[in-house]
Scaffold this motif. Structure first.
Motif, short mmCIF file in Angstrom:
data_model
loop_
_atom_site.label_atom_id
_atom_site.label_comp_id
_atom_site.label_asym_id
_atom_site.label_seq_id
_atom_site.Cartn_x
_atom_site.Cartn_y
_atom_site.Cartn_z
N THR A 154 0.83 -1.21 0.00
CA THR A 154 0.00 0.00 0.00
C THR A 154 0.87 1.26 0.00
N CYS A 208 0.91 4.29 -2.71
CA CYS A 208 0.72 5.68 -2.31
C CYS A 208 1.84 6.57 -2.85
N SER A 214 -5.85 4.26 -5.84
CA SER A 214 -4.53 4.84 -5.55
C SER A 214 -4.67 6.13 -4.77
N THR A 218 -5.29 5.75 -1.00
CA THR A 218 -4.21 5.28 -0.14
C THR A 218 -3.54 6.42 0.63
N PHE A 271 -6.35 -1.21 3.28
CA PHE A 271 -6.21 -1.35 1.83
C PHE A 271 -7.07 -2.50 1.31
#
Length: 775
Positions: free
Chosen positions: A18, A22, A75, A78, A112
């Motif tokens: 994750t 990010c 995305s 995150t 996530f």
């Protein structure tokens, strides 16, 4: 609490992934306004969470995260997820630099995965109205998150998440989620506030109806979960081993007590046949019981299990069939470890049935074995019983101590066992008494050679503590059924025979006969009547005068006990004194004689008769009594008799018994002013050194020397030697048993100081003595 396991490791790796997503998003992103706004909102609500009406704290960041996911993709979501997680751990950890990074990344992974599941649902609902899409992604995100948290609690804390309290909280949270979904919908749709209020009221009502049905279902789930937990608690925390087997005998479940008791981990024995852990001697019996349980018959039995160390443990098994859908699918059971209990039972059994010193069967065991032997001997066969009593064993304990005596008993028992035929049963009844049981004898004399072997075996010296010891035994023998048909009679007759052997001098055996029984019955009658003789005033004294040969005047008198029993009639001292000594009754009898003699002597003096010395005989039992001197002193004080008018007579053999104590007692008697004479001198086993080291007053020659005067020159030389020896040691000599004038004349010629016997006078009663002496 163990954080690290496979479950949390997956979450941790997902959290790392994750973070990479990010970072890639931040490098490629061109639209920053919504990102910055949502991140600021997330920081604010993380620092100041909202307290809801039900008391729950809700940070509200879910709205922003889901908004970014819906509008900009996974995305983008995150970024606030990472910021929210970091902020949470910074606020929760003090000091902040001690953040648990493993937990932080695991939390990222949890969020996530929840977001991925929400995005997946969004793909399936793109054709549905927006409100449905928003409700679906909101519920999926939060409930997946909830399920992952439940897994963490299960694998890390070992605490079940779905209990009654948590289920109520979960239901309440669903209402909150619906409200969140509606708010999110209006953010996306940009509707007016009146429509928003109506939809929220409708949603709450709808959720209350749904919650009613969910609550009913949750109660059912809770009961099932509670039942499972109760069973698991009984299974895991049971102090006994709990197990289950399939139809082939393989272990399908086992609780932790198996490892604690036997050392094998539960994982290592699953799907292994139970009988591989059963000791070989009990395997067939165990298989039989398990087969019976599989047939539907509950079983209880004892079975030995092998431990991991190779030792064994005894288990008491209770087992029965496992029934599923009316079909027997295996066996369940509980195994209770009774090893210590059985060991304690063995110790108790050994204490109850075996002698602690020698390890031989004790009296109780002997009686059972003897009864079994007689039971088997009913078919016209013979059995024998041998009763052994060590001669003078008490002297070993008194002189060398009880520890040495115990060691001697052990060695004696070993020699007896080696001397008897194989199959004979040797027992120790107590003290120095042993028995030997012989079964299946072919003839009555078969035991005699064994008695000779035992006597020879014990004749050899024993070596204890670098000391050479000798011990002999007296043996009594009786044969079943000739000498008795029950255990009690055989023991009594063998014991009687043993005492006959002991009376014969010991170190021999005696076979039971009717004559022995008659003698024992007579002894028993005497013994029984002796107990009450003093109380019934059946004892009385006769007095035999002593003549001083220097002036032919009476200078003393000997008190002699007599007994006239109402059942037995007049009894001679020869008949009852040995029995009194054997039973210990000689102590009260001897005290009665001493007191009566002193009282009589004082009475004669008070009546005006000339004072004379009263002689009283002491037995060896009295002489060894610690209270003798005190008793004599008390009697003299009570009767007010001057000690110079009392004389104590002892036999020379008594000087050899506990010599140090004996000489000390005699010295204390002399210190009272009492004279002491040695009775029956010349026929015992005393050492002349005692005559040299102790100042006795008189020597009384035994009657056997006087009887042979004028017939045996040797006896005349002995008499002459005794008189000269006594005079050289400043002792006077008195001759007993003088019955003729020739004997008296010879003794006078040899310088004998005094005589006593029927020539002078027979023993007289007190009245007769006054008439004969002073009238």
């Amino acid at each position: 609490m163990k954080d690290k396991n496979l479950y949390t490791l997956i979450l941790f790796l997902t959290g790392i992934y994750t973070t990479f997503i990010c970072l890639e998003f931040l490098q490629s992103n061109r639209v920053w306004e919504p990102i910055i706004l949502i991140c600021v909102l997330t920081l604010i609500v993380d620092i100041f969470p909202i307290k809801m009406s039900n008391g729950l704290l809700y940070n509200g960041s879910t709205l922003g995260i889901l908004y970014l996911m819906y509008s900009m993709g996974i995305s983008a979501s995150t970024v606030p997820i990472l910021i929210s997680a970091i902020m949470f751990f910074l606020l929760a950890t003090k000091p902040f630099y001690r953040i648990n990074w493993y937990r932080l990344f695991s939390t990222l992974g949890m969020y996530f995965i929840s977001m991925v599941c929400a995005a997946a649902i969004l793909q399936f609902t793109t054709q549905l109205p927006l409100i449905i899409q928003v409700i679906c992604i909101t519920f999926v995100f939060e409930n997946v998150n909830l399920l992952i948290r439940a897994g963490i609690m299960k694998f890390v804390s070992k605490v079940p998440f779905f209990n009654e309290i948590s289920m109520i909280k979960i239901v309440k949270m669903q209402v909150s989620l619906l409200v969140v979904a509606i708010i999110l919908y209006h953010f996306l749709k940009q509707t007016n506030s009146s429509d928003l209020l109506i939809e929220i009221i409708f949603a709450v009502f709808l959720m209350l109806v749904i919650n009613f049905f969910i609550s009913a279902y949750n109660k059912h789930i809770y009961k099932i979960e509670e039942s499972k937990q109760r069973y698991q608690s009984l299974f895991d925390r049971n102090p006994d081993i709990v197990f289950s087997l399939d139809l082939s005998g393989k272990i399908t479940s086992i609780n932790p007590m198996f490892e604690k008791s036997l050392g094998f981990s539960p994982e290592s024995i699953l799907d292994v046949n139970l009988f591989e852990y059963v000791i070989s001697t009990g395997k067939q019996e165990a298989i039989h019981h398990i087969e019976q349980a599989l047939l539907g018959n509950p079983q209880q039995f004892t079975m030995g299990f092998l431990t991991k160390e190779g030792t064994s443990r005894d288990m008491f098994i209770t087992c029965g069939p496992t029934v599923v859908n009316d079909q027997i699918v295996g066996v369940y059971g509980i195994a209770k470890d009774i090893t210590e209990q059985k060991q304690a039972e063995q110790i108790i059994h050994r204490m109850a049935y075996f002698d602690e010193i020698t390890g031989l069967p004790n009296r109780s065991n002997f009686q059972e074995r003897m009864a079994e032997t007689l039971e088997k001997a009913h078919n016209n066969s013979l059995a024998g019983l041998m009763f052994l009593d060590l001669d003078k064993f008490k002297q070993v304990n008194d002189t060398l101590g009880h520890h040495t005596g115990d060691l001697l008993l052990v060695d004696v028992s070993k020699r007896i066992i080696q001397a008897v035929p194989e199959g004979s049963i040797v027992s120790r009844l107590g003290g120095d008494e042993f028995t030997v049981i012989f079964s299946n004898l072919s003839h009555t004399d078969e035991v005699i050679p064994v008695a000779d072997v035992i006597l020879q075996a014990l004749a050899e010296p024993f070596y204890l503590h670098n000391r050479e010891l000798y011990i002999t035994t007296s043996i009594g023998i009786c044969i079943y059924p000739e000498h008795g048909t029950d255990v009690e009679t055989l023991i009594k007759n063998a014991d009687a025979s043993m005492y006959r052997a002991k009376e014969s001098g010991g170190n021999t055996y005696s076979v039971y006969s009717k004559n022995i029984q008659e003698l024992n019955e007579a002894k028993h009658k005497i013994h029984s009547n002796l107990h009450k003789a003093i109380e019934r005033e059946e004892f009385y004294l006769h007095f035999q005068p002593k003549i001083d040969l220097t002036n032919d005047k009476i200078n003393g008198v000997e008190a002699l006990i007599r007994w006239d029993n109402q059942e037995l009639g007049p009894m001679s001292p020869v008949q009852f004194i040995p029995i009194a000594e054997e039973s210990g009754l000689i102590l009260p009898i001897g005290e009665w004689v001493l007191r009566t003699a002193c009282r009589q002597n004082k009475a004669w003096q008070d009546a005006g008769f000339p004072p004379i010395v009263m002689s009283v005989n002491l037995s060896s039992i009295q002489l060894q009594n610690d209270h003798l001197v005190r008793t004599i002193g008390q009697i003299l004080q009570e009767t007010e008799l001057d000690p110079q008018w009392l004389e104590i007579e002892i036999t020379e053999s008594m000087l050899l018994q506990n010599t140090q104590h004996t000489m000390k007692v005699l010295e204390e008697i002399k210190e009272l002013g009492i004279s002491i004479s040695i009775d029956d001198f010349g026929v015992g086993y005393s050492s002349l050194s005692y005559l040299k080291h102790f100042s006795f007053d008189y020597l009384k020659m035994d009657k056997s020397f006087i009887d042979n005067l004028n017939m045996s020159p040797k006896d005349e030389l002995i008499i002459s030697g005794i008189i000269k020896l006594a005079h050289s040691l400043n002792m006077k000599v008195i001759a007993e048993g003088v019955e003729s004038s020739e004997q008296l004349s010879y003794l006078h010629e040899q310088g004998c100081d005094g005589v006593q016997g029927y020539l002078i006078s027979k023993p007289l009663s007190a009245g007769e003595f006054i008439e004969w002496v002073w009238r």
